[in-house]
Design a protein around this motif. Structure first.
Motif, PDB file in Angstrom:
ATOM      1  N   GLN A   1       0.799  -1.233   0.000  1.00  0.00           N
ATOM      2  CA  GLN A   1       0.000   0.000   0.000  1.00  0.00           C
ATOM      3  C   GLN A   1       0.831   1.282   0.000  1.00  0.00           C
ATOM      4  OE1 GLN A   1      -1.147  -2.216   3.080  1.00  0.00           O
ATOM      5  NE2 GLN A   1      -3.366  -1.945   2.937  1.00  0.00           N
ATOM      6  N   SER A   2       2.123   1.198   0.280  1.00  0.00           N
ATOM      7  CA  SER A   2       2.993   2.394   0.365  1.00  0.00           C
ATOM      8  C   SER A   2       2.419   3.474   1.284  1.00  0.00           C
ATOM      9  CB  SER A   2       3.252   2.997  -1.023  1.00  0.00           C
ATOM     10  OG  SER A   2       3.868   2.090  -1.878  1.00  0.00           O
ATOM     11  N   VAL A   3       1.952   3.041   2.449  1.00  0.00           N
ATOM     12  CA  VAL A   3       1.459   3.987   3.461  1.00  0.00           C
ATOM     13  C   VAL A   3       2.539   4.195   4.531  1.00  0.00           C
ATOM     14  CG1 VAL A   3      -0.201   4.225   5.366  1.00  0.00           C
ATOM     15  CG2 VAL A   3      -0.989   3.542   3.087  1.00  0.00           C
ATOM     16  N   VAL A   4       3.121   3.072   4.981  1.00  0.00           N
ATOM     17  CA  VAL A   4       4.258   3.141   5.907  1.00  0.00           C
ATOM     18  C   VAL A   4       5.503   3.317   5.034  1.00  0.00           C
ATOM     19  CG1 VAL A   4       5.631   1.884   7.610  1.00  0.00           C
ATOM     20  CG2 VAL A   4       3.138   1.608   7.553  1.00  0.00           C
ATOM     21  N   HIS A   5       6.194   4.446   5.177  1.00  0.00           N
ATOM     22  CA  HIS A   5       7.296   4.724   4.249  1.00  0.00           C
ATOM     23  C   HIS A   5       8.620   4.121   4.695  1.00  0.00           C
ATOM     24  CE1 HIS A   5       4.586   6.759   1.792  1.00  0.00           C
ATOM     25  NE2 HIS A   5       4.341   7.742   2.638  1.00  0.00           N
ATOM     26  N   SER A   6       8.717   3.682   5.910  1.00  0.00           N
ATOM     27  CA  SER A   6       9.820   2.881   6.462  1.00  0.00           C
ATOM     28  C   SER A   6       9.755   2.951   7.982  1.00  0.00           C
ATOM     29  CB  SER A   6      11.212   3.293   5.969  1.00  0.00           C
ATOM     30  OG  SER A   6      11.465   2.661   4.720  1.00  0.00           O
ATOM     31  N   MET A   7      10.556   2.113   8.650  1.00  0.00           N
ATOM     32  CA  MET A   7      10.478   2.021  10.114  1.00  0.00           C
ATOM     33  C   MET A   7      11.864   1.805  10.701  1.00  0.00           C
ATOM     34  SD  MET A   7       7.204  -0.546  10.336  1.00  0.00           S
ATOM     35  CE  MET A   7       7.426  -1.587   8.907  1.00  0.00           C
ATOM     36  N   VAL A   8      11.998   2.186  11.986  1.00  0.00           N
ATOM     37  CA  VAL A   8      13.234   1.904  12.720  1.00  0.00           C
ATOM     38  C   VAL A   8      12.855   1.169  13.999  1.00  0.00           C
ATOM     39  CG1 VAL A   8      15.236   2.897  13.906  1.00  0.00           C
ATOM     40  CG2 VAL A   8      14.371   3.974  11.818  1.00  0.00           C
ATOM     41  N   GLU A   9      13.526   0.036  14.232  1.00  0.00           N
ATOM     42  CA  GLU A   9      13.284  -0.723  15.455  1.00  0.00           C
ATOM     43  C   GLU A   9      14.421  -0.449  16.436  1.00  0.00           C
ATOM     44  OE1 GLU A   9      12.146  -5.179  15.520  1.00  0.00           O
ATOM     45  OE2 GLU A   9      14.235  -5.076  16.128  1.00  0.00           O
ATOM     46  N   TYR A  10      14.073  -0.078  17.647  1.00  0.00           N
ATOM     47  CA  TYR A  10      15.060   0.242  18.678  1.00  0.00           C
ATOM     48  C   TYR A  10      15.318  -0.957  19.579  1.00  0.00           C
ATOM     49  CZ  TYR A  10      14.922   4.861  16.845  1.00  0.00           C
ATOM     50  OH  TYR A  10      15.054   5.911  15.989  1.00  0.00           O
ATOM     51  N   SER A  11      16.380  -0.838  20.403  1.00  0.00           N
ATOM     52  CA  SER A  11      16.835  -1.982  21.200  1.00  0.00           C
ATOM     53  C   SER A  11      15.821  -2.422  22.255  1.00  0.00           C
ATOM     54  CB  SER A  11      18.169  -1.651  21.863  1.00  0.00           C
ATOM     55  OG  SER A  11      18.050  -0.421  22.548  1.00  0.00           O
ATOM     56  N   GLN A  57       7.151   6.231   9.900  1.00  0.00           N
ATOM     57  CA  GLN A  57       6.583   7.460   9.352  1.00  0.00           C
ATOM     58  C   GLN A  57       5.589   7.041   8.289  1.00  0.00           C
ATOM     59  OE1 GLN A  57       7.285   8.852   6.043  1.00  0.00           O
ATOM     60  NE2 GLN A  57       6.391  10.871   6.322  1.00  0.00           N
ATOM     61  N   LEU A  58       4.390   7.609   8.328  1.00  0.00           N
ATOM     62  CA  LEU A  58       3.324   7.238   7.410  1.00  0.00           C
ATOM     63  C   LEU A  58       2.843   8.462   6.643  1.00  0.00           C
ATOM     64  CD1 LEU A  58       3.162   5.254  10.002  1.00  0.00           C
ATOM     65  CD2 LEU A  58       0.867   4.744   9.205  1.00  0.00           C
ATOM     66  N   GLY A  59       2.206   8.211   5.514  1.00  0.00           N
ATOM     67  CA  GLY A  59       1.633   9.314   4.747  1.00  0.00           C
ATOM     68  C   GLY A  59       1.122   8.774   3.427  1.00  0.00           C
ATOM     69  N   THR A  60       0.356   9.588   2.700  1.00  0.00           N
ATOM     70  CA  THR A  60      -0.061   9.162   1.367  1.00  0.00           C
ATOM     71  C   THR A  60       1.183   9.163   0.476  1.00  0.00           C
ATOM     72  OG1 THR A  60      -0.743  11.452   1.061  1.00  0.00           O
ATOM     73  CG2 THR A  60      -2.489   9.842   1.354  1.00  0.00           C
ATOM     74  N   PRO A  61       1.205   8.323  -0.573  1.00  0.00           N
ATOM     75  CA  PRO A  61       2.387   8.318  -1.449  1.00  0.00           C
ATOM     76  C   PRO A  61       2.436   9.588  -2.290  1.00  0.00           C
ATOM     77  CG  PRO A  61       0.877   6.514  -2.012  1.00  0.00           C
ATOM     78  CD  PRO A  61       0.217   7.308  -0.950  1.00  0.00           C
ATOM     79  N   PRO A 110      -3.104  14.814  -0.205  1.00  0.00           N
ATOM     80  CA  PRO A 110      -4.270  14.078   0.288  1.00  0.00           C
ATOM     81  C   PRO A 110      -3.894  13.442   1.635  1.00  0.00           C
ATOM     82  CG  PRO A 110      -3.650  13.388  -1.942  1.00  0.00           C
ATOM     83  CD  PRO A 110      -2.571  14.287  -1.465  1.00  0.00           C
ATOM     84  N   ARG A 111      -4.826  13.397   2.587  1.00  0.00           N
ATOM     85  CA  ARG A 111      -4.498  12.867   3.921  1.00  0.00           C
ATOM     86  C   ARG A 111      -4.928  11.409   4.062  1.00  0.00           C
ATOM     87  NH1 ARG A 111      -1.862  17.329   6.515  1.00  0.00           N
ATOM     88  NH2 ARG A 111      -1.249  18.265   4.570  1.00  0.00           N
ATOM     89  N   LEU A 112      -4.283  10.696   4.969  1.00  0.00           N
ATOM     90  CA  LEU A 112      -4.620   9.286   5.185  1.00  0.00           C
ATOM     91  C   LEU A 112      -5.961   9.176   5.903  1.00  0.00           C
ATOM     92  CD1 LEU A 112      -1.232   7.800   6.452  1.00  0.00           C
ATOM     93  CD2 LEU A 112      -2.306   7.438   4.219  1.00  0.00           C
ATOM     94  N   ASP A 113      -6.775   8.247   5.443  1.00  0.00           N
ATOM     95  CA  ASP A 113      -8.029   7.953   6.133  1.00  0.00           C
ATOM     96  C   ASP A 113      -7.913   6.479   6.574  1.00  0.00           C
ATOM     97  OD1 ASP A 113     -10.556   7.140   6.851  1.00  0.00           O
ATOM     98  OD2 ASP A 113     -11.565   8.219   5.232  1.00  0.00           O
ATOM     99  N   PHE A 114      -7.554   6.296   7.840  1.00  0.00           N
ATOM    100  CA  PHE A 114      -7.227   4.950   8.311  1.00  0.00           C
ATOM    101  C   PHE A 114      -8.413   3.995   8.269  1.00  0.00           C
ATOM    102  CE2 PHE A 114      -3.602   7.314   9.832  1.00  0.00           C
ATOM    103  CZ  PHE A 114      -2.569   6.449   9.519  1.00  0.00           C
ATOM    104  N   ALA A 115      -9.600   4.508   8.535  1.00  0.00           N
ATOM    105  CA  ALA A 115     -10.770   3.618   8.523  1.00  0.00           C
ATOM    106  C   ALA A 115     -11.017   3.103   7.110  1.00  0.00           C
ATOM    107  CB  ALA A 115     -11.992   4.363   9.044  1.00  0.00           C
ATOM    108  N   THR A 116     -10.765   3.957   6.108  1.00  0.00           N
ATOM    109  CA  THR A 116     -10.935   3.511   4.723  1.00  0.00           C
ATOM    110  C   THR A 116      -9.848   2.507   4.348  1.00  0.00           C
ATOM    111  OG1 THR A 116     -11.855   5.657   4.182  1.00  0.00           O
ATOM    112  CG2 THR A 116     -11.127   4.323   2.327  1.00  0.00           C
ATOM    113  N   ILE A 117      -8.622   2.764   4.803  1.00  0.00           N
ATOM    114  CA  ILE A 117      -7.520   1.829   4.503  1.00  0.00           C
ATOM    115  C   ILE A 117      -7.825   0.470   5.156  1.00  0.00           C
ATOM    116  CG2 ILE A 117      -5.056   1.348   4.884  1.00  0.00           C
ATOM    117  CD1 ILE A 117      -4.655   4.431   4.837  1.00  0.00           C
ATOM    118  N   GLY A 118      -8.321   0.481   6.374  1.00  0.00           N
ATOM    119  CA  GLY A 118      -8.753  -0.748   7.054  1.00  0.00           C
ATOM    120  C   GLY A 118      -7.618  -1.559   7.618  1.00  0.00           C
TER     121      GLY A 118
END
Ligand code: NAD
Ligand code: MG
Length: 386
Positions: free
Chosen positions: A243-253, A260-264, A285-293
């Motif tokens: 879906q390209s909503v989560v643009h990447s992530m960092v996992e800490y110890s 970070q999330l956003g529309t593409p 355009p802004r993310l609509d989480f309920a629509t994304i599901g």
């Protein structure tokens, strides 16, 4: 009153260039434009220069000089043409340079901007892939600042700021998987140019669209991430997220994962590179989480997307191998776009050239330019003979 920051846009006529123009046009109170450049598209360059009230417009192809001269006659905008002129444009005093030329052609102008200590908003990932270690050394020497524009790297940069490196466990680089995410290898054999150019989530230039279809784009981004962030190669994991909503992530110890999330929409990372450490308004355009599901994640398939394996190998072996990978890929993608080779031949060609040419220790930028030129010749010769 706050002083305006001056900005130069390299590759202003491209996809990233157009999004940058859009952001700059809605913030003329904050940014003034110094130089804009393009390769051959005179009309689009002249339009951008006039719209942005740029001081200077440079066209890469010297044959386009006269056309640019007539297009900008009477505007008072300085004009120039040729590769040297692109470098001189990068030397002009702007606070920020948006580096959005495609391919290794972006290396020299980006380097010129680094050497005068500018802030670089880097879209042109190929330059970090083929000369990353040398470029980061130049950045340190000249006190330049590199802010990633690539959406994944902007995401990581945004969640990584002010965090200590020994607390990072993993970087999770998300990938859409491209248009052939669910295709069999057999079906991929007969992929057409139009099918490969049709990315499901992003509208981009031709080269990066093909790279996304082969997933070489994610391979290049793996190498880009390694140069940008303080982690080992094995700490960077690629996760397919269609879906390209989560643009990447960092996992800490401690197990926390920040994303970070956003529309593409590339205007978001471009705006952040311009406004950092502040933020400016962008009408995305802004993310609509309920629509994304729900959000979907998968493991990448190295068999169907060998480019991922080749890029990791290039990163692990290092030296000139990433330069070889990048140059062979640029030539192969162009050949595919001209219908000269099949889709699966792109990664096949890169693998052939990597095996044939191997890796040498990387010692100087001249060596990068020589290797890049040599690999282009070798790849062209290989394609002509096969
Ligand atoms: P594009 O093909 O749409 O535009 C490329 C720009 O570079 C044009 O302005 C063109 O005139 C210029 N250019 C091309 N060859 C040149 C040369 N030899 N000398 C001087 N200028 C030249 O490409 P794009 O999609 O905007 O991508 C630009 C860069 O940004 C690439 O490195 C790409 O990987 C990266 N990027 C793009 C996106 C995206 O959404 N488009 C996202 C992330 C990263
Ligand atoms: Mg990206």
């Amino acid at each position: 009153m706050t002083l305006k920051k001056s900005v130069s846009v390299f590759g202003v006529t491209g996809s990233i260039g157009a999004s940058t123009v859009d952001v700059l046009k809605s913030h003329t109170d904050k940014y003034a434009v110094e130089a804009v450049t393009a390769h051959r598209n005179v009309d689009a360059l002249a339009t951008a220069a006039i719209e942005l009230r740029a001081k200077c417009a440079v066209i890469g192809d010297p044959d386009c000089f006269d056309a640019l001269k007539s297009a900008l006659a009477g505007t008072g905008i300085d004009i120039a043409a040729g590769e040297e002129a692109l470098i001189e444009a990068a030397e002009r005093p702007s606070d920020i340079v948006i580096a959005a030329i495609v391919g290794a052609a972006g290396l020299k102008p980006t380097l010129a901007a680094i050497r005068r200590g500018a802030r670089i908003g880097l879209a042109n990932k190929e330059t970090l892939v083929c000369a990353g270690a040398l470029m980061t050394a130049e950045i340190a020497t000249h006190g330049a600042t590199l802010i990633p524009v690539d959406s994944e790297h902007s995401a990581i940069f945004q969640v990584l700021e002010d965090r200590e490196e020994n607390r990072i466990d993993r970087i999770l680089l998300t990938a859409s998987g491209g248009p052939f995410r669910e295709w069999s290898l057999e079906d991929m054999r007969s992929v057409t140019r139009a099918q490969a150019l049709a990315h499901p989530n992003w509208e981009m230039g031709a080269k990066i669209s093909i790279d996304s279809a082969t997933m070489m784009n994610k391979g290049l981004e793996l190498i880009e991430a390694w140069h940008l962030f303080p982690v080992a190669e094995e700490q960077i994991e690629i996760v397919v997220h269609p879906q390209s909503v989560v643009h990447s992530m960092v996992e800490y110890s401690d197990g926390s994962v920040l994303a970070q999330l956003g529309t593409p929409d590339m205007r978001t990372p471009i705006a952040y590179a311009l406004s950092w450490p502040d933020r400016i308004k962008v009408d995305t355009p802004r993310l609509d989480f309920a629509t994304i599901g729900s959000l979907k994640f998968e493991t990448p398939d190295m068999n169907r997307f060998p480019a991922l394996r080749l890029a990791r190998q290039a990163l692990q072996e290092g030296g000139t191998l990433p330069t070889v990978l990048n140059a062979a890929n640029e030539v192969a993608v162009e050949a595919f776009l001209k219908d000269r080779i099949g889709f699966l031949d792109i990664a096949g060609t890169v693998e052939k050239l990597m095996t044939r040419l191997g890796s040498e220790a990387l010692t100087s930028l001249d060596q990068v330019f020589e290797t890049d030129a040599m690999v282009r010749r070798e790849t062209a010769a290989y394609l002509a003979s096969s």
